[in-house]
Design a protein around this motif. Sequence first.
Motif, PDB file in Angstrom:
ATOM      1  N   LEU A   1       1.202  -0.955   0.572  1.00  0.00           N
ATOM      2  CA  LEU A   1      -0.466  -0.292  -0.216  1.00  0.00           C
ATOM      3  C   LEU A   1       0.951   1.393   0.273  1.00  0.00           C
ATOM      4  CD1 LEU A   1      -2.519   0.950   0.444  1.00  0.00           C
ATOM      5  CD2 LEU A   1      -2.163   1.151   2.703  1.00  0.00           C
ATOM      6  N   GLN A   2       1.989   1.448   0.936  1.00  0.00           N
ATOM      7  CA  GLN A   2       2.686   2.079   0.674  1.00  0.00           C
ATOM      8  C   GLN A   2       3.670   2.456  -0.144  1.00  0.00           C
ATOM      9  OE1 GLN A   2       2.467   4.581   3.580  1.00  0.00           O
ATOM     10  NE2 GLN A   2       3.372   6.384   2.435  1.00  0.00           N
ATOM     11  N   GLN A   3       4.305   1.254  -0.839  1.00  0.00           N
ATOM     12  CA  GLN A   3       5.041   1.968  -2.425  1.00  0.00           C
ATOM     13  C   GLN A   3       3.692   1.832  -3.517  1.00  0.00           C
ATOM     14  OE1 GLN A   3       6.245  -2.670  -2.578  1.00  0.00           O
ATOM     15  NE2 GLN A   3       7.757  -2.449  -0.948  1.00  0.00           N
ATOM     16  N   MET A   4       2.909   1.573  -3.111  1.00  0.00           N
ATOM     17  CA  MET A   4       1.718   2.347  -4.243  1.00  0.00           C
ATOM     18  C   MET A   4       1.321   3.019  -4.756  1.00  0.00           C
ATOM     19  SD  MET A   4      -0.301  -2.115  -5.035  1.00  0.00           S
ATOM     20  CE  MET A   4      -1.072  -1.233  -6.884  1.00  0.00           C
ATOM     21  N   LEU A   5       0.964   3.650  -2.760  1.00  0.00           N
ATOM     22  CA  LEU A   5       0.082   5.169  -3.281  1.00  0.00           C
ATOM     23  C   LEU A   5       0.709   5.757  -2.472  1.00  0.00           C
ATOM     24  CD1 LEU A   5      -3.134   3.369  -2.627  1.00  0.00           C
ATOM     25  CD2 LEU A   5      -2.553   4.393  -4.833  1.00  0.00           C
ATOM     26  N   GLY A   6       1.688   5.916  -2.068  1.00  0.00           N
ATOM     27  CA  GLY A   6       2.308   6.780  -0.574  1.00  0.00           C
ATOM     28  C   GLY A   6       3.107   7.675  -0.906  1.00  0.00           C
ATOM     29  N   SER A   7       3.869   7.857  -1.730  1.00  0.00           N
ATOM     30  CA  SER A   7       4.335   9.204  -3.117  1.00  0.00           C
ATOM     31  C   SER A   7       2.853   9.402  -3.970  1.00  0.00           C
ATOM     32  CB  SER A   7       5.290   8.580  -4.351  1.00  0.00           C
ATOM     33  OG  SER A   7       4.445   8.061  -5.367  1.00  0.00           O
ATOM     34  N   THR A   8       1.706   8.942  -3.884  1.00  0.00           N
ATOM     35  CA  THR A   8       0.712   9.705  -5.062  1.00  0.00           C
ATOM     36  C   THR A   8      -0.372  10.438  -4.090  1.00  0.00           C
ATOM     37  OG1 THR A   8       0.100   8.243  -5.614  1.00  0.00           O
ATOM     38  CG2 THR A   8       1.800   8.991  -7.176  1.00  0.00           C
ATOM     39  N   THR A   9      -0.235  10.122  -3.636  1.00  0.00           N
ATOM     40  CA  THR A   9      -1.314  10.384  -2.219  1.00  0.00           C
ATOM     41  C   THR A   9      -1.239   9.835  -0.767  1.00  0.00           C
ATOM     42  OG1 THR A   9      -1.862   7.819  -1.833  1.00  0.00           O
ATOM     43  CG2 THR A   9      -2.990   8.694  -3.443  1.00  0.00           C
ATOM     44  N   GLU A  10      -2.217  11.468   0.285  1.00  0.00           N
ATOM     45  CA  GLU A  10      -1.554  11.115   1.244  1.00  0.00           C
ATOM     46  C   GLU A  10      -3.044  10.072   1.585  1.00  0.00           C
ATOM     47  OE1 GLU A  10      -3.001  14.220   5.672  1.00  0.00           O
ATOM     48  OE2 GLU A  10      -2.744  15.122   3.322  1.00  0.00           O
ATOM     49  N   ILE A  11      -2.239   8.868   2.810  1.00  0.00           N
ATOM     50  CA  ILE A  11      -3.091   7.749   3.695  1.00  0.00           C
ATOM     51  C   ILE A  11      -3.107   8.316   5.145  1.00  0.00           C
ATOM     52  CG2 ILE A  11      -2.673   5.708   3.651  1.00  0.00           C
ATOM     53  CD1 ILE A  11      -1.201   5.036   1.839  1.00  0.00           C
TER      54      ILE A  11
END
Length: 179
Positions: free
Chosen positions: A19-29
């Motif tokens: 989750l962090q790898q896929m979305l961490g750079s493009t979204t705030e989780i």
Amino acid sequence: MSLPKIVICGDIVWAHDELQQMLGSTTEIVRMDCQSRKEFLDNLGPNGKYGNVVGFYRHNSSADRIGIFDAELINALPETCKWIAHNGAGYDQIDVHACKARGIRVSNTPGAVDEGTATTALYLLLSALRQFSIAERNLRTLKWKSGLIPAHDPSAMTLGVLGMGGIGLHFAKMAHALP
């Protein structure tokens, strides 16, 4: 400019790093930490913890704290919400009509548990017919072959499957392999 915000409602069981790898750079989780539906609804406003969110991921475990995503909850979501990802095969936990009216897309995970559920169902069927659980309990208490009535032979029976969705289809294929 700030990153788009997504909220994780419930558990991410296996894919924390992914989750962090896929979305961490493009979204705030943002992880939902509310303990009640009221607290969650109160935090959906523009200045709330879950305001200006573009997407929600929901796991069934979130229902224990905030309930299902019914019309009341859907209508309280921020205007920025465009997507709800449901970690489940069906849509019974989300009011899809309310989502459609708001222009919110809904995704689910059909097929994710079809084979596992069908395998378990077949095991339970055979176990009930052959009295496996009774025999196992007897064996563990050193009462070999006591308390058992004659078992049923599945090859002499007709099996009906109600519903040929993913689970029913897998179940029927496995049961067909029996003589």
